[in-house]
Design a protein around this motif. Structure first.
Motif, PDB file in Angstrom:
ATOM      1  N   SER A 117       2.177  77.386  22.817  1.00 22.61           N
ATOM      2  CA  SER A 117       2.215  78.236  23.149  1.00 22.61           C
ATOM      3  C   SER A 117       0.932  79.196  23.506  1.00 22.61           C
ATOM      4  O   SER A 117       1.374  80.243  25.384  1.00 22.61           O
ATOM      5  N   VAL A 118       0.118  79.134  23.356  1.00 22.88           N
ATOM      6  CA  VAL A 118      -1.675  79.584  24.039  1.00 22.88           C
ATOM      7  C   VAL A 118      -0.975  79.778  25.304  1.00 22.88           C
ATOM      8  O   VAL A 118      -1.447  80.797  26.102  1.00 22.88           O
ATOM      9  N   TYR A 119      -0.987  78.499  25.992  1.00 21.54           N
ATOM     10  CA  TYR A 119      -0.910  78.139  27.042  1.00 21.54           C
ATOM     11  C   TYR A 119       0.506  78.673  28.385  1.00 21.54           C
ATOM     12  O   TYR A 119       0.150  79.337  29.292  1.00 21.54           O
ATOM     13  N   THR A 120       1.017  79.413  27.501  1.00 20.37           N
ATOM     14  CA  THR A 120       2.226  79.571  28.028  1.00 20.37           C
ATOM     15  C   THR A 120       2.093  81.464  28.009  1.00 20.37           C
ATOM     16  O   THR A 120       2.379  81.400  28.925  1.00 20.37           O
ATOM     17  N   LEU A 121       1.301  81.567  27.239  1.00 21.90           N
ATOM     18  CA  LEU A 121       0.866  83.501  27.768  1.00 21.90           C
ATOM     19  C   LEU A 121       0.106  83.355  28.516  1.00 21.90           C
ATOM     20  O   LEU A 121       0.452  84.307  29.283  1.00 21.90           O
ATOM     21  N   VAL A 122      -0.422  82.180  28.585  1.00 18.93           N
ATOM     22  CA  VAL A 122      -1.762  82.438  29.850  1.00 18.93           C
ATOM     23  C   VAL A 122      -0.631  82.472  31.326  1.00 18.93           C
ATOM     24  O   VAL A 122      -1.189  83.319  31.749  1.00 18.93           O
ATOM     25  N   VAL A 123       0.106  81.529  30.930  1.00 18.40           N
ATOM     26  CA  VAL A 123       0.724  81.494  32.677  1.00 18.40           C
ATOM     27  C   VAL A 123       1.647  83.162  32.647  1.00 18.40           C
ATOM     28  O   VAL A 123       1.516  83.456  33.788  1.00 18.40           O
ATOM     29  N   ILE A 124       2.184  83.674  31.489  1.00 19.65           N
ATOM     30  CA  ILE A 124       2.670  85.000  31.260  1.00 19.65           C
ATOM     31  C   ILE A 124       1.739  85.848  32.312  1.00 19.65           C
ATOM     32  O   ILE A 124       1.972  86.598  33.011  1.00 19.65           O
ATOM     33  N   SER A 125       1.242  85.490  31.644  1.00 18.92           N
ATOM     34  CA  SER A 125      -0.620  87.190  31.949  1.00 18.92           C
ATOM     35  C   SER A 125      -1.054  87.017  33.179  1.00 18.92           C
ATOM     36  O   SER A 125      -0.858  87.712  33.757  1.00 18.92           O
ATOM     37  N   VAL A 126      -1.009  85.542  33.738  1.00 20.90           N
ATOM     38  CA  VAL A 126      -1.253  85.863  35.247  1.00 20.90           C
ATOM     39  C   VAL A 126      -0.029  85.593  36.478  1.00 20.90           C
ATOM     40  O   VAL A 126      -0.482  86.747  37.018  1.00 20.90           O
ATOM     41  N   ASP A 127       1.109  85.542  35.107  1.00 18.60           N
ATOM     42  CA  ASP A 127       2.730  86.085  36.452  1.00 18.60           C
ATOM     43  C   ASP A 127       2.835  87.364  36.469  1.00 18.60           C
ATOM     44  O   ASP A 127       3.295  88.449  37.386  1.00 18.60           O
ATOM     45  N   ARG A 128       1.960  87.691  35.196  1.00 18.30           N
ATOM     46  CA  ARG A 128       1.886  89.674  35.691  1.00 18.30           C
ATOM     47  C   ARG A 128       1.048  90.000  36.218  1.00 18.30           C
ATOM     48  O   ARG A 128       1.715  90.743  37.310  1.00 18.30           O
ATOM     49  N   PHE A 129       0.390  89.536  36.071  1.00 19.95           N
ATOM     50  CA  PHE A 129      -1.486  89.843  37.142  1.00 19.95           C
ATOM     51  C   PHE A 129      -0.463  89.646  38.539  1.00 19.95           C
ATOM     52  O   PHE A 129      -1.034  90.746  39.229  1.00 19.95           O
ATOM     53  N   VAL A 130       0.195  88.323  39.254  1.00 18.67           N
ATOM     54  CA  VAL A 130       0.157  88.620  40.638  1.00 18.67           C
ATOM     55  C   VAL A 130       1.350  89.605  40.830  1.00 18.67           C
ATOM     56  O   VAL A 130       1.031  90.019  42.119  1.00 18.67           O
ATOM     57  N   SER A 131       2.221  89.208  39.293  1.00 20.31           N
ATOM     58  CA  SER A 131       3.417  90.945  40.505  1.00 20.31           C
ATOM     59  C   SER A 131       2.995  91.666  40.218  1.00 20.31           C
ATOM     60  O   SER A 131       3.549  93.013  41.410  1.00 20.31           O
ATOM     61  N   VAL A 132       1.910  91.949  39.738  1.00 24.68           N
ATOM     62  CA  VAL A 132       1.771  93.451  39.863  1.00 24.68           C
ATOM     63  C   VAL A 132       0.550  93.806  40.987  1.00 24.68           C
ATOM     64  O   VAL A 132       0.446  94.800  42.064  1.00 24.68           O
ATOM     65  N   VAL A 133      -0.103  92.659  41.345  1.00 23.08           N
ATOM     66  CA  VAL A 133      -1.304  92.865  42.110  1.00 23.08           C
ATOM     67  C   VAL A 133      -0.890  92.872  43.355  1.00 23.08           C
ATOM     68  O   VAL A 133      -1.345  93.664  44.543  1.00 23.08           O
TER      69      VAL A 133
END
Length: 359
Positions: A117-133
């Protein structure tokens, strides 16, 4: 999810010994509360996460986001599906009747849920970061296949981090009860000082490792990603408006996970003082005896909350659930109408045939 390092530390007396014993009564009340919370988490978690798996896996178009949420739901579903074992264990006053292998497997699944769960949330956060930046790069490289590979890596990492639970979990008969406990010394002779010292050393290292790898480091990455995302969104109102809904849902899921799991990790670290020979405190024992059931119950509740967050915050998901349910009912009712029509036509033709024969 037991945090005790030895079965000698498990409180096997869950019934109040007398009405005047305040702490015994309180522990008994917490025991009943834990059973109720586990039961609610089990029922709602299995049904809710089962619904999310069905909708994201079969009812919605496969996207990168649905891959993330599908994996979150699978982790929570797997955890809640094993909850009846823990409920039975507590209901029988900490008497494990399922054998040594299931004791190990149950604990492994508990931590597998935490790490997945926690590392899926990490991946989601990194995915959002890449999509925005880097939106253009993300548009080209952000594919469902790559998301599936990343999810597979997350599960492999979570399994590796959960394996110590399988190694150290053990069973032993104590006070006519078969207890499921953490045997960090891999020995059942706790009369030898070196064995006790080894158990405490491994217990401390395991607790600190779990805190760092299952909480501090992942949330450090998550907070860093969202700090940059918020900074970028403030500078770009158009992007902020377009990203507001998914950002709101993901942020809520992450905050909920933090609020549910932070007390458990904090209490696990506090519990280490209980096994320090130089530190003896009755107050600490009471704090741990009261805090562990509460924080564990709160952590367990997290596994059934995400489906409700999807429904109340994720409008697309809610619409898809309603549409899917309506389709089920439409199919059922249409079959009934078709059958009724078929019976009516058959009956009319039969009557017409009989009438023709009579003429």
């Amino acid at each position: 999810m037991e945090t005790n390092s030895s079965f000698h530390h498990i409180n096997s007396t869950v019934k109040p010994v007398s009405s005047s014993n305040y702490y015994a009564n309180l522990r008994y009340s917490l025991h009943i509360m834990s059973l109720c919370v586990y039961g609610v988490a089990c029922v709602l978690g299995v049904l809710g996460n089962g619904m999310v798996i069905w909708v994201t896996g079969f009812g919605m178009k496969r996207t990168v986001n649905t891959v993330w949420f599908l994996n979150l739901a699978v982790a929570d579903f797997l955890f809640t599906a094993f909850l009846p074992l823990g409920i039975t264990y507590q209901a029988l006053h900490f008497n494990w009747i399922f054998g040594r292998f299931m004791c190990k497997l149950n604990s492994t699944v508990n931590f597998l849920n935490l790490y997945a769960s926690v590392y899926t949330l990490v991946v989601i956060s990194v995915d959002r970061f890449v999509s925005v930046v880097w939106p253009i790069w993300a548009q080209v490289h952000r594919t469902v296949r790559k998301a599936s590979y990343v999810s597979l890596c997350v599960w492999a990492l979570a399994l590796c981090l959960s394996l110590p639970a399988f190694v150290f979990r053990d069973t032993e008969v104590f006070n006519n009860n078969s207890v499921c406990y953490n045997n960090y010394a891999l020995s059942k002779n706790y009369t030898i000082p070196s064995v006790v010292q080894l158990a405490h050393f491994r217990h401390r290292n395991m607790t600190i490792t779990r805190f760092l790898m299952g909480f501090a480091v992942p949330f450090g990455v998550i907070v860093s990603c969202y700090s940059i995302i918020i900074h970028r969104l403030r500078r770009n109102p158009v992007l902020a408006k377009r990203s507001s809904r998914p950002f709101k849902l993901i942020a809520t899921i992450i905050i909920t996970f933090f609020l549910c799991w932070a007390p458990f990790h904090i209490m696990s670290i506090i519990e280490l003082k209980k096994f320090d020979p130089s530190y003896k405190s009755e107050t600490l024992k009471h704090v741990i005896a009261i805090g562990i059931p509460i924080t564990t119950s709160l952590a367990f509740l997290n596994s059934c909350l995400n489906p409700f967050l999807y429904v109340f915050i994720g409008h697309d998901f809610r619409d898809k659930v309603c549409t899917s349910i309506l389709k089920v009912f439409e199919t059922v009712f249409q079959e009934d109408e078709t059958n009724t029509y078929t019976k009516s036509v058959t009956s009319s033709e039969s009557k017409r045939s009989n009438h023709s024969s009579a003429v």
